[in-house]
Write an enzyme that holds these catalytic residues in place. Structure first.
Site, short mmCIF file in Angstrom:
data_model
loop_
_atom_site.label_atom_id
_atom_site.label_comp_id
_atom_site.label_asym_id
_atom_site.label_seq_id
_atom_site.Cartn_x
_atom_site.Cartn_y
_atom_site.Cartn_z
N HIS A 142 -4.22 1.50 7.85
CA HIS A 142 -2.86 2.05 7.80
C HIS A 142 -2.78 3.19 6.77
O HIS A 142 -2.24 4.27 7.06
CB HIS A 142 -1.89 0.92 7.45
CG HIS A 142 -0.46 1.32 7.32
ND1 HIS A 142 0.52 0.87 8.17
CD2 HIS A 142 0.17 2.12 6.41
CE1 HIS A 142 1.69 1.39 7.80
NE2 HIS A 142 1.51 2.15 6.73
N GLU A 143 -3.34 2.95 5.59
CA GLU A 143 -3.24 3.96 4.52
C GLU A 143 -4.14 5.17 4.79
O GLU A 143 -3.76 6.30 4.50
CB GLU A 143 -3.57 3.34 3.16
CG GLU A 143 -2.67 2.19 2.73
CD GLU A 143 -1.18 2.49 2.82
OE1 GLU A 143 -0.78 3.65 2.69
OE2 GLU A 143 -0.40 1.54 3.06
N GLN A 192 3.08 9.94 1.07
CA GLN A 192 4.39 9.28 1.06
C GLN A 192 5.21 9.63 -0.17
O GLN A 192 6.41 9.36 -0.20
CB GLN A 192 4.21 7.76 1.15
CG GLN A 192 3.64 7.31 2.48
CD GLN A 192 3.44 5.81 2.51
OE1 GLN A 192 2.42 5.30 2.07
NE2 GLN A 192 4.42 5.09 3.02
N CYS A 194 6.01 -0.26 6.93
CA CYS A 194 5.63 0.92 6.17
C CYS A 194 6.81 1.32 5.30
O CYS A 194 7.95 1.36 5.78
CB CYS A 194 5.28 2.06 7.13
SG CYS A 194 4.84 3.58 6.28
N LEU A 195 6.55 1.64 4.04
CA LEU A 195 7.64 2.02 3.13
C LEU A 195 8.34 3.29 3.60
O LEU A 195 9.49 3.52 3.24
CB LEU A 195 7.09 2.21 1.71
CG LEU A 195 6.57 0.91 1.04
CD1 LEU A 195 5.91 1.24 -0.29
CD2 LEU A 195 7.70 -0.09 0.85
N GLY A 209 0.82 -1.20 0.00
CA GLY A 209 0.00 0.00 0.00
C GLY A 209 0.86 1.25 0.00
O GLY A 209 2.01 1.23 0.45
N HIS A 217 -2.38 7.43 7.03
CA HIS A 217 -1.39 8.28 6.33
C HIS A 217 -2.03 9.57 5.85
O HIS A 217 -1.42 10.64 5.94
CB HIS A 217 -0.82 7.55 5.12
CG HIS A 217 0.40 6.71 5.41
ND1 HIS A 217 1.54 7.24 5.96
CD2 HIS A 217 0.65 5.40 5.21
CE1 HIS A 217 2.44 6.27 6.09
NE2 HIS A 217 1.93 5.15 5.63
NI NI Z 1 2.75 3.20 5.51
#
Ligand code: NI
Length: 170
Positions: free
Chosen positions: A136-137, A51, A93-94, A46, A140
């Site tokens: 999670h997204e 991000q 998480c990226l 995701g 963000h």
């Molecule tokens: Ni993330």
């Protein structure tokens, strides 16, 4: 399509609110395409627009890619309609490289969003990666990263680790 640079913690843009999308045009389609390519290349399940430094409410998700059944979901202006029960889910998480932590989430969620053409749809998930990833997204887009979902001590320790790692990476 293009692979975009992914911002890492503690970049300020990860802490900001993304704005609702009001124009459904070629620019939005390109952003979604680029975000999907960036997510698959990472690889990740995701990615939220914050991000990649864009403060628009856009999320790309694919929780079945690793099983060899790609199923890209693009969510524009997603909102949680229903959330029930709780579960713990190990998340990464990226934007927080090498962090894997158990996060408390709702077990069941119903999310409403729009596609890139502005058509509304709903996604429901229960007790699985998709349920955790949706939350999670959407976090963000509100400037919340998984670190913010952890206890104070763990959060402080990880904060220090990530700063050190970022400094070392230059
Ligand atoms: Ni993330």
């Amino acid at each position: 399509m293009a692979i975009l640079p992914i911002l890492t913690y503690p970049d300020e843009r990860l802490k900001q609110d993304a704005k609702p999308v009001t124009v459904f045009d070629e620019k939005l389609r390109k952003l979604a395409d680029d975000m999907a390519e960036t997510m698959y290349a990472a690889p990740g399940v995701g990615l939220a627009a914050n991000q990649v430094g864009v403060l628009a409410q856009v999320v790309v998700l694919d929780t079945s890619y690793s099983e060899g059944r790609p199923n890209l979901i693009v969510l524009v202006n997603p909102e949680i309609l229903e959330a029930q029960d709780t579960m713990e889910w190990e998340e990464g998480c990226l934007s927080l490289p090498e962090v894997h932590e158990n996060v408390k989430r709702h077990r069941r969620v119903k999310v409403r969003a729009m596609d890139v053409d502005g058509n509304p749809f709903e996604v429901e998930a229960e007790g699985n990666l998709l349920a955790a990833a949706l939350q999670h997204e959407i976090d963000h887009l509100k400037g919340v990263v998984l670190l913010d979902r952890l206890g104070l001590l763990k959060r402080r320790a990880l904060h220090r680790t990530l700063l050190k790692r970022k400094a070392a990476a230059g």
